[in-house]
Design an enzyme around this catalytic site. Structure first.
Site, short mmCIF file in Angstrom:
data_model
loop_
_atom_site.label_atom_id
_atom_site.label_comp_id
_atom_site.label_asym_id
_atom_site.label_seq_id
_atom_site.Cartn_x
_atom_site.Cartn_y
_atom_site.Cartn_z
CG ASP A 236 -2.01 -0.98 1.21
OD1 ASP A 236 -2.01 -1.83 0.30
OD2 ASP A 236 -2.87 -0.92 2.11
CG HIS A 381 2.27 0.05 4.23
ND1 HIS A 381 2.09 -0.93 5.19
CD2 HIS A 381 1.11 0.75 4.15
CE1 HIS A 381 0.86 -0.83 5.67
NE2 HIS A 381 0.25 0.19 5.07
#
Length: 420
Positions: A236, A381
């Site tokens: 992400d 991430h």
């Protein structure tokens, strides 16, 4: 007729009682008197080699990793589809091919009705391939089963009233198992950080419990994939100019695909990175435009966040995503409804590495390897302060591969469209 009726379709997929092969051989005087042994031997050797790779001659789709969606994209719609045995069977008459596929759309059976098979007798088969592992008596047919590879069978089907092969089947026994419905197999969310306060941890545990219950009732919300030995790596909050491209390079090195949920407002800052991910075969997906809590917005503002991010990504790669991850996992019935109206599946996660909280490569790896299950979707991430995630990724991939997990993209895992 080259393609058999619905009755014949059933014959190679329904398990039958195993009987000794010597009791069902055709009589010697039924064999073709002028068989070309050398030619048939070469043909049968080629047949077995193809089966070991999960395919039949003159067909590039395999029972290892192909889907009926891929077949339709290349060959168009089948002449007809029948429901039989363990799944659906799509007939492509002009190709002399029938595909069996499960509820997830995965091909587990490829059958060939090629004309040159009609010149091969059982005796030729045994001379080249030896005695079959099993022989199944199925109404009007004898099915001779050979183990081509681990979990892959080559089945040779000869009608009882004929001398020659009618068709062959390359069959993946593992894929033939009907996959669990998303409603039957939903995992709890795992992952721990020692950097969270007691109240923050309690709040996270409550969210995890509630989101799992919520996903069970939503057609387009996914926590994890089916109960198969597959996992998906998701990233992400990118793109950035350093960590995201480094992660793409690591995925390329290990020949695995990743899933990048990019923030729309960052996409035009790093278009080359977005293109790199897409060109590498990784999925480029939607993470909203401004990374805001969607449940705090009205319906039209939710729609704008989703649509603007999707259109921005499309302006770079030429395709608009059909999968979104809501920022912070913040999802409710209105968000799910708007996402569905906009043509999106919502994909969350079942393992949180907490690389955003405890920024430590050891903990990132530990959160995965201590909790890994079939169908896990792993949250990481790829924004600029995730150097420890980059450090952990090779170790993580190596450990997953050592444990024989297949690392796949979300389209493959969930059988949902990645792009509109």
């Amino acid at each position: 007729m080259l393609i058999a009726s619905f009755f014949i379709i059933i014959t190679a997929c329904d398990p039958q009682k195993t009987i000794p092969s010597e009791n069902v051989k055709p009589k010697q005087n039924e064999l073709h008197p002028k068989e070309n042994v050398n030619q048939s031997s070469l043909q049968l050797d080629e047949m077995m080699k193809s089966a070991q790779n999960g395919m039949v001659k003159d067909c590039s789709f395999t029972v290892m990793d192909s889907t009926i969606k891929q077949v339709k994209a290349e060959w168009g719609e089948p002449d007809h589809v029948d429901q039989a045995g363990m799944g659906s069977y799509a007939t492509f008459s002009k190709k002399n091919i029938v595909f069996g596929y499960n509820k997830a759309g995965e091909i587990f059976d490829v059958r060939s009705y090629a004309n040159d098979l009609k010149e091969i007798t059982y005796e030729m088969v045994v001379k080249s391939l030896g005695q079959p592992t099993q022989v199944r008596d199925n109404n009007n047919d004898q099915i001779y089963v050979y183990e081509a590879a681990n979990g892959i069978q080559l089945k040779i089907i000869i009608p009882k009233n004929k001398q020659f092969i009618d068709h062959i089947s390359v069959f993946n026994t593992k894929r033939a198992e009907v996959p669990n419905s998303k409603y039957d197999y939903i995992l709890d969310v795992k992952g721990y950080s020692n950097q969270l306060t007691a109240s923050a941890w309690e709040k996270m545990l409550n969210w995890r419990k509630q989101i799992v219950l919520f996903a069970k009732g939503q057609e387009n919300v996914y926590i994890n994939g089916p109960n198969r030995q597959q996992v998906a790596l998701t990233f992400d909050d990118g793109p950035d100019g350093v960590i995201t491209p480094a992660i793409i390079d690591i995925l390329t090195k290990y020949h695995v695909k990743g899933n990048f949920f990019f923030i729309g407002s960052k996409v035009l800052d790093h278009p080359d990175v977005v293109k790199k991910a897409f060109n590498n075969g990784d999925l480029v997906l939607n993470h909203s435009y401004h990374h805001v809590e969607l449940t705090k917005l009205g319906k039209e503002d939710i729609r704008t966040e989703i649509d603007k991010a999707g259109k921005t990504i499309k302006s770079v790669i030429g395709k608009e995503p059909a999968i979104i991850r809501t920022p912070y996992g913040d999802t409710d019935a209105q968000v799910a409804s708007v996402s569905k109206q906009e043509g999106y599946s919502i994909v969350l996660w079942s393992i949180d590495t907490l690389d955003w909280s405890q920024k430590d490569s050891t903990n990132i790896v530990k959160n995965v390897v201590d909790n890994i299950r079939n169908g896990d979707i792993i949250l990481m991430h790829s924004d600029s302060d995730k150097s420890e995630t980059k450090k952990a990724l090779p170790l993580l991939i190596e450990e997953l591969q050592k444990r024989n997990f297949e690392i796949v993209d979300l389209e493959t895992m969930l059988n949902v469209k990645a792009y509109k």
